[in-house]
Enzyme design. Structure first.
Site, short mmCIF file in Angstrom:
data_model
loop_
_atom_site.label_atom_id
_atom_site.label_comp_id
_atom_site.label_asym_id
_atom_site.label_seq_id
_atom_site.Cartn_x
_atom_site.Cartn_y
_atom_site.Cartn_z
N GLU A 165 110.12 14.04 64.81
CA GLU A 165 109.74 13.74 66.19
C GLU A 165 110.96 13.41 67.04
O GLU A 165 111.13 13.91 68.14
CB GLU A 165 108.76 12.56 66.24
N ASP A 175 107.35 11.95 60.92
CA ASP A 175 107.10 11.13 62.11
C ASP A 175 107.42 9.70 61.69
O ASP A 175 106.68 9.10 60.91
CB ASP A 175 105.64 11.25 62.56
N ILE A 180 107.43 6.72 63.13
CA ILE A 180 106.33 5.77 63.41
C ILE A 180 105.31 6.50 64.27
O ILE A 180 105.57 6.80 65.43
CB ILE A 180 106.83 4.51 64.17
N ASP A 181 104.16 6.81 63.68
CA ASP A 181 103.07 7.36 64.49
C ASP A 181 102.22 6.18 64.94
O ASP A 181 101.76 5.39 64.11
CB ASP A 181 102.24 8.35 63.68
N THR A 231 103.46 4.49 67.96
CA THR A 231 104.55 3.66 68.52
C THR A 231 104.05 2.69 69.58
O THR A 231 104.52 1.56 69.67
CB THR A 231 105.64 4.55 69.17
N ASP A 279 102.48 14.76 63.95
CA ASP A 279 101.40 13.76 63.97
C ASP A 279 100.29 14.11 62.99
O ASP A 279 99.53 13.24 62.57
CB ASP A 279 100.76 13.67 65.37
#
Length: 246
Positions: free
Chosen positions: A70, A87, A89-90, A92, A200
């Site tokens: 990402e 990713d 931190i999905d 955020t 994601d």
């Protein structure tokens, strides 16, 4: 005892290592909520730091694999057929506001097919993972999608557009990866989202499928403009009927 591949083992170790800084930083976010500056820059730094740890750890084990992430975008290495999709931190925005609902996501795409995926919720210590033809698991327990067949009894998740559009029983949690993990574990019955990014949903796709669920073919979309619909077989048609104009 679950038998896992060396690649999945690498993914688990990388996610566990990265999660230490996530947990530490999440503790700091609470304090930053009340400051004038707010926690935004701090969280961006956390995101980049987690990405760095994941890339370092995965590269140590597989030096030639490529990356799609990402924050950093594509890293093309010698091996273009094997790609780590990450990713850091999905969810955020949840993280930013001190809401403990976010995840670290890693998937492995091999020859244009996702063959393994991992979604780690570090705060609840829930590790969802799956490999092609080996089933899906939460920590060490086998996962199955729900088998409800009445749409009135079902709970669905989407982004705010989907929530506004739909007359189903809806939630909007702000973390697509965990929504898919929850479909795989039967906590949610379905998930749909338009214009979402590959990082994601890549890990969640294989986890849902290996838990007996069904997902539309996402490979025909651009990687940053995917329309996804995931559910159990039993309510798939009912759900899609409700989404005809979505």
């Amino acid at each position: 005892m679950i038998s896992i591949s060396s690649n999945l083992n690498i993914m688990i170790k990388a996610a566990e290592k990265a999660s230490k800084s996530v947990i530490r930083d999440f503790g700091e976010v609470e304090k930053l909520q009340v400051s004038k500056k707010g926690p935004y820059d701090f969280v961006t730094k956390t995101d980049k730091n987690v990405e760095k740890i994941l890339i370092e750890e995965l590269s140590k084990a597989k030096k030639n694999y490529s990356f799609l992430s990402e924050e950093i975008g594509s890293i093309i290495n010698k091996d273009k057929e094997n790609i780590w999709i990450i990713d850091p931190i999905d969810g955020t925005t949840n993280f930013l506001h001190g809401i403990p609902h976010f995840a670290i996501c890693i998937a492995l795409e091999s020859n244009k097919e996702i063959i393994s995926g991992l979604i780690f919720d570090p705060i609840k210590n829930e590790m969802f993972f799956a490999e092609k033809n080996k089933g899906a698991f939460l920590n060490n327990h086998r996962l199955r999608v729900s088998n409800k067949n009445s749409i009135e009894d079902c709970l669905f998740s989407s982004n705010h557009e989907g929530v506004k559009f739909s007359n189903l029983n809806m939630r909007y949690t702000g973390c697509a990866a965990l929504d898919l993990a929850y479909v795989a574990s039967g906590r949610l019955d379905g998930f749909f989202h338009n214009n979402i990014n590959l990082w994601d949903v890549a890990a969640g796709k294989i986890i849902v499928e290996e838990a007996g669920g069904i997902i539309n073919d996402i490979s025909k979309y651009e990687k940053n403009n995917i329309n996804i619909k995931a559910s159990s077989f039993s309510i798939k048609n009912e759900m899609l009927k409700n989404l005809e104009n979505f």
